[in-house]
Design a protein around this motif. Structure first.
Motif, PDB file in Angstrom:
ATOM      1  N   SER A  29       9.198  67.209   5.256  1.00 33.44           N
ATOM      2  CA  SER A  29       9.956  65.958   5.314  1.00 33.44           C
ATOM      3  C   SER A  29      11.437  66.312   5.204  1.00 33.44           C
ATOM      4  CB  SER A  29       9.550  65.039   4.166  1.00 33.44           C
ATOM      5  OG  SER A  29      10.035  65.540   2.933  1.00 33.44           O
ATOM      6  N   ALA A  30      12.289  65.370   5.558  1.00 30.97           N
ATOM      7  CA  ALA A  30      13.731  65.612   5.467  1.00 30.97           C
ATOM      8  C   ALA A  30      14.123  65.960   4.029  1.00 30.97           C
ATOM      9  CB  ALA A  30      14.493  64.377   5.952  1.00 30.97           C
ATOM     10  N   GLN A  31      13.584  65.235   3.074  1.00 30.79           N
ATOM     11  CA  GLN A  31      13.910  65.480   1.665  1.00 30.79           C
ATOM     12  C   GLN A  31      13.464  66.872   1.229  1.00 30.79           C
ATOM     13  OE1 GLN A  31      15.687  63.318  -0.376  1.00 30.79           O
ATOM     14  NE2 GLN A  31      15.764  65.085  -1.718  1.00 30.79           N
ATOM     15  N   GLN A  32      12.255  67.280   1.621  1.00 32.77           N
ATOM     16  CA  GLN A  32      11.759  68.609   1.258  1.00 32.77           C
ATOM     17  C   GLN A  32      12.632  69.703   1.851  1.00 32.77           C
ATOM     18  OE1 GLN A  32       7.817  68.094   2.890  1.00 32.77           O
ATOM     19  NE2 GLN A  32       6.897  67.899   0.858  1.00 32.77           N
ATOM     20  N   LEU A  33      13.019  69.539   3.104  1.00 34.71           N
ATOM     21  CA  LEU A  33      13.861  70.537   3.760  1.00 34.71           C
ATOM     22  C   LEU A  33      15.204  70.662   3.053  1.00 34.71           C
ATOM     23  CD1 LEU A  33      14.555  72.484   6.109  1.00 34.71           C
ATOM     24  CD2 LEU A  33      15.509  70.486   7.250  1.00 34.71           C
ATOM     25  N   ILE A  34      15.841  69.532   2.771  1.00 29.13           N
ATOM     26  CA  ILE A  34      17.151  69.545   2.115  1.00 29.13           C
ATOM     27  C   ILE A  34      17.043  70.202   0.747  1.00 29.13           C
ATOM     28  CG2 ILE A  34      18.931  68.066   1.106  1.00 29.13           C
ATOM     29  CD1 ILE A  34      18.310  66.135   3.531  1.00 29.13           C
ATOM     30  N   GLU A  35      16.015  69.856  -0.015  1.00 30.22           N
ATOM     31  CA  GLU A  35      15.828  70.457  -1.342  1.00 30.22           C
ATOM     32  C   GLU A  35      15.579  71.954  -1.250  1.00 30.22           C
ATOM     33  OE1 GLU A  35      12.715  68.135  -3.093  1.00 30.22           O
ATOM     34  OE2 GLU A  35      14.062  66.446  -3.514  1.00 30.22           O
ATOM     35  N   ARG A  36      14.792  72.389  -0.245  1.00 32.29           N
ATOM     36  CA  ARG A  36      14.519  73.827  -0.088  1.00 32.29           C
ATOM     37  C   ARG A  36      15.798  74.592   0.238  1.00 32.29           C
ATOM     38  NH1 ARG A  36      13.265  77.029   4.241  1.00 32.29           N
ATOM     39  NH2 ARG A  36      12.830  75.279   5.632  1.00 32.29           N
ATOM     40  N   LEU A  37      16.600  74.041   1.137  1.00 32.28           N
ATOM     41  CA  LEU A  37      17.855  74.705   1.493  1.00 32.28           C
ATOM     42  C   LEU A  37      18.793  74.768   0.288  1.00 32.28           C
ATOM     43  CD1 LEU A  37      18.393  73.196   5.041  1.00 32.28           C
ATOM     44  CD2 LEU A  37      17.824  75.565   4.489  1.00 32.28           C
ATOM     45  N   GLN A  38      18.833  73.715  -0.510  1.00 32.46           N
ATOM     46  CA  GLN A  38      19.673  73.723  -1.704  1.00 32.46           C
ATOM     47  C   GLN A  38      19.176  74.758  -2.708  1.00 32.46           C
ATOM     48  OE1 GLN A  38      19.505  69.523  -2.640  1.00 32.46           O
ATOM     49  NE2 GLN A  38      21.500  69.165  -1.684  1.00 32.46           N
ATOM     50  N   ARG A  39      17.852  74.895  -2.857  1.00 28.05           N
ATOM     51  CA  ARG A  39      17.305  75.928  -3.755  1.00 28.05           C
ATOM     52  C   ARG A  39      17.673  77.326  -3.273  1.00 28.05           C
ATOM     53  NH1 ARG A  39      12.768  72.680  -3.609  1.00 28.05           N
ATOM     54  NH2 ARG A  39      11.703  74.098  -2.184  1.00 28.05           N
ATOM     55  N   GLN A  40      17.818  77.487  -1.950  1.00 28.65           N
ATOM     56  CA  GLN A  40      18.207  78.786  -1.388  1.00 28.65           C
ATOM     57  C   GLN A  40      19.703  79.038  -1.546  1.00 28.65           C
ATOM     58  OE1 GLN A  40      16.832  78.820   2.680  1.00 28.65           O
ATOM     59  NE2 GLN A  40      14.686  78.896   2.088  1.00 28.65           N
ATOM     60  N   GLY A  41      20.424  78.071  -2.117  1.00 29.01           N
ATOM     61  CA  GLY A  41      21.847  78.262  -2.388  1.00 29.01           C
ATOM     62  C   GLY A  41      22.779  77.619  -1.384  1.00 29.01           C
ATOM     63  N   TYR A  42      22.254  76.859  -0.443  1.00 30.04           N
ATOM     64  CA  TYR A  42      23.095  76.234   0.572  1.00 30.04           C
ATOM     65  C   TYR A  42      23.667  74.903   0.095  1.00 30.04           C
ATOM     66  CZ  TYR A  42      21.700  79.488   4.195  1.00 30.04           C
ATOM     67  OH  TYR A  42      21.512  80.621   4.941  1.00 30.04           O
ATOM     68  N   SER A  43      24.889  74.637   0.497  1.00 26.96           N
ATOM     69  CA  SER A  43      25.474  73.311   0.402  1.00 26.96           C
ATOM     70  C   SER A  43      25.130  72.651   1.736  1.00 26.96           C
ATOM     71  CB  SER A  43      26.992  73.412   0.220  1.00 26.96           C
ATOM     72  OG  SER A  43      27.568  72.141   0.268  1.00 26.96           O
ATOM     73  N   VAL A  44      24.318  71.584   1.695  1.00 31.11           N
ATOM     74  CA  VAL A  44      23.772  70.986   2.912  1.00 31.11           C
ATOM     75  C   VAL A  44      24.666  69.838   3.380  1.00 31.11           C
ATOM     76  CG1 VAL A  44      21.766  69.860   3.944  1.00 31.11           C
ATOM     77  CG2 VAL A  44      21.444  71.610   2.196  1.00 31.11           C
ATOM     78  N   GLN A  45      25.111  69.938   4.619  1.00 33.13           N
ATOM     79  CA  GLN A  45      25.898  68.871   5.246  1.00 33.13           C
ATOM     80  C   GLN A  45      24.946  68.082   6.141  1.00 33.13           C
ATOM     81  OE1 GLN A  45      28.908  71.165   7.214  1.00 33.13           O
ATOM     82  NE2 GLN A  45      30.070  71.452   5.339  1.00 33.13           N
ATOM     83  N   ILE A  46      24.879  66.760   5.919  1.00 34.50           N
ATOM     84  CA  ILE A  46      23.920  65.922   6.631  1.00 34.50           C
ATOM     85  C   ILE A  46      24.643  64.987   7.584  1.00 34.50           C
ATOM     86  CG2 ILE A  46      22.144  64.149   6.355  1.00 34.50           C
ATOM     87  CD1 ILE A  46      21.709  65.298   3.511  1.00 34.50           C
ATOM     88  N   ASP A  47      24.150  64.921   8.812  1.00 32.04           N
ATOM     89  CA  ASP A  47      24.597  63.870   9.725  1.00 32.04           C
ATOM     90  C   ASP A  47      23.346  63.175  10.217  1.00 32.04           C
ATOM     91  OD1 ASP A  47      24.068  65.010  12.694  1.00 32.04           O
ATOM     92  OD2 ASP A  47      24.765  66.628  11.410  1.00 32.04           O
ATOM     93  N   LYS A  48      23.419  61.847  10.333  1.00 33.99           N
ATOM     94  CA  LYS A  48      22.219  61.121  10.710  1.00 33.99           C
ATOM     95  C   LYS A  48      22.514  59.971  11.655  1.00 33.99           C
ATOM     96  CE  LYS A  48      21.766  57.834   6.907  1.00 33.99           C
ATOM     97  NZ  LYS A  48      20.823  57.316   5.949  1.00 33.99           N
ATOM     98  N   ILE A  49      21.466  59.614  12.391  1.00 36.46           N
ATOM     99  CA  ILE A  49      21.497  58.468  13.289  1.00 36.46           C
ATOM    100  C   ILE A  49      20.633  57.397  12.634  1.00 36.46           C
ATOM    101  CG2 ILE A  49      20.801  57.612  15.546  1.00 36.46           C
ATOM    102  CD1 ILE A  49      21.119  60.490  16.578  1.00 36.46           C
ATOM    103  N   GLY A  50      21.119  56.181  12.542  1.00 38.02           N
ATOM    104  CA  GLY A  50      20.352  55.091  11.965  1.00 38.02           C
ATOM    105  C   GLY A  50      20.653  54.892  10.493  1.00 38.02           C
ATOM    106  N   THR A  51      20.074  53.830   9.951  1.00 36.63           N
ATOM    107  CA  THR A  51      20.363  53.467   8.560  1.00 36.63           C
ATOM    108  C   THR A  51      19.119  53.463   7.688  1.00 36.63           C
ATOM    109  OG1 THR A  51      20.097  51.127   9.118  1.00 36.63           O
ATOM    110  CG2 THR A  51      22.340  52.041   9.217  1.00 36.63           C
TER     111      THR A  51
END
Length: 105
Positions: A29-51
């Motif tokens: 899921s989007a949330q799982q991916l973002i959390e995994r990248l953050q655990r790997q030490g990344y600062s995640v920049q998000i851009d999205k379409i829709g609300t």
């Protein structure tokens, strides 16, 4: 033969572009991916379409992994003749971009 070489080169390029996220992001899921990248030490920049809420978003791409390193003097035992002259790379920041489709089609 030429077509096979071109395909192999394209596949290699896509693997490099996928970077640390690999193809696993298609199964998360989007949330799982973002959390995994953050655990790997990344600062995640998000851009999205829709609300729509993050729980309804679909990951459309993961791109632009960027790591900044700095060379710093090694401090520790066992340097011997390299005392004060040994530099080691230290990661100071990591960023990555994640695109989301939250339009709930």
């Amino acid at each position: 033969m030429r077509r096979t070489a071109m395909f192999a080169a394209a596949a290699a390029a896509l693997a490099v572009l996928a970077g640390p996220a690999g193809s696993a992001w298609a199964e998360e899921s989007a949330q799982q991916l973002i959390e995994r990248l953050q655990r790997q030490g990344y600062s995640v920049q998000i851009d999205k379409i829709g609300t729509g809420p993050l729980s309804k978003c679909v990951v459309t791409s993961v791109r632009n992994p960027h790591t900044v390193t700095e060379w710093v003097p090694f401090v520790g035992p066992g340097l011997g003749r390299f005392e004060g002259n040994l530099l080691v790379p230290v990661v100071t920041s990591q960023t990555i971009s994640v695109s989301l489709d939250c339009s709930q089609r």
